[in-house]
Design a protein around this motif. Sequence first.
Motif, PDB file in Angstrom:
ATOM      1  N   GLU A  53       0.825  -1.210   0.000  1.00  0.00           N
ATOM      2  CA  GLU A  53       0.000   0.000   0.000  1.00  0.00           C
ATOM      3  C   GLU A  53       0.859   1.259   0.000  1.00  0.00           C
ATOM      4  N   LYS A  54       2.024   1.176   0.642  1.00  0.00           N
ATOM      5  CA  LYS A  54       2.936   2.323   0.695  1.00  0.00           C
ATOM      6  C   LYS A  54       3.851   2.375  -0.528  1.00  0.00           C
ATOM      7  N   ASP A  55       3.636   1.437  -1.461  1.00  0.00           N
ATOM      8  CA  ASP A  55       4.409   1.365  -2.704  1.00  0.00           C
ATOM      9  C   ASP A  55       5.888   1.079  -2.443  1.00  0.00           C
ATOM     10  N   ASN A  56       6.156   0.273  -1.403  1.00  0.00           N
ATOM     11  CA  ASN A  56       7.533  -0.102  -1.080  1.00  0.00           C
ATOM     12  C   ASN A  56       7.907  -1.478  -1.613  1.00  0.00           C
ATOM     13  N   ILE A  57       6.963  -2.148  -2.279  1.00  0.00           N
ATOM     14  CA  ILE A  57       7.203  -3.483  -2.818  1.00  0.00           C
ATOM     15  C   ILE A  57       7.234  -3.408  -4.335  1.00  0.00           C
ATOM     16  N   SER A  58       8.283  -3.939  -4.931  1.00  0.00           N
ATOM     17  CA  SER A  58       8.408  -3.907  -6.386  1.00  0.00           C
ATOM     18  C   SER A  58       7.508  -4.960  -7.028  1.00  0.00           C
ATOM     19  N   ASN A  59       7.225  -4.789  -8.295  1.00  0.00           N
ATOM     20  CA  ASN A  59       6.423  -5.764  -9.024  1.00  0.00           C
ATOM     21  C   ASN A  59       7.189  -7.075  -9.164  1.00  0.00           C
ATOM     22  N   GLY A  60       6.449  -8.182  -9.240  1.00  0.00           N
ATOM     23  CA  GLY A  60       7.086  -9.485  -9.410  1.00  0.00           C
ATOM     24  C   GLY A  60       6.572 -10.493  -8.407  1.00  0.00           C
ATOM     25  N   ASN A  61       7.232 -11.640  -8.336  1.00  0.00           N
ATOM     26  CA  ASN A  61       6.852 -12.696  -7.400  1.00  0.00           C
ATOM     27  C   ASN A  61       7.535 -12.474  -6.059  1.00  0.00           C
ATOM     28  N   HIS A  62       6.821 -12.745  -4.977  1.00  0.00           N
ATOM     29  CA  HIS A  62       7.359 -12.555  -3.636  1.00  0.00           C
ATOM     30  C   HIS A  62       7.024 -13.754  -2.763  1.00  0.00           C
TER      31      HIS A  62
END
Length: 212
Positions: A53-62
Amino acid sequence: QDALDSIYDTNGTIIGISEEELLRYTAKFKELEKVKFSTEQGYAIAGFMKEVEKDNISNGNHVIILNNGRVDLNVRKVDISELDMTIDELIDTLDEWMMEYTDPRYEIKEAIQSAFQNGFVIMAFYNNDLAGITVIIHTGFEVFIPTYHLGYIATKKSIKGRGIATQLLAKAIETANGKISLHVERNNNRAIKLYEKMGFEKSYLRMIYNNK
């Protein structure tokens, strides 16, 4: 402490989650992924969703680890007859795992041979795979200096920070009946922190004659 060590090893971040956030984020995740999980597991998911939500996670698999990150280990004393590797392979493993704090191969070999003859070697196994090694040397004394000396302790690089070194050291202290010493590089702050946590105290400055 083990959890904090894991965060340090992985350059991680501590994320605070309130009860309201726990309910909100886990409900949203369940709606998106159609999965079930416990409240305890929900904290990891809520932390992930909060960072999204804070846009701290990059796109892709986690990957979200739904536990405290620790591993179940078999930590035990090992005789040389039980080794499924050669002494040279054991030296290679220690050399790799100790990284910048390693010693020349001939020193490691001498310590290992001495430990198997008069001291002891403790290993940690995770899913039957070697995860940690401790080499303990017998000093030949009972009173003058501690009977045992910790020559080497090292853990597999890919699973550092999960309390393996702590369990290895605890087993070494138990096996040595507390009569154990060690030396450590002055800049190895992580190791010093572990040793002090386990009850070791700075006693004297070790000096070695250098005939150059």
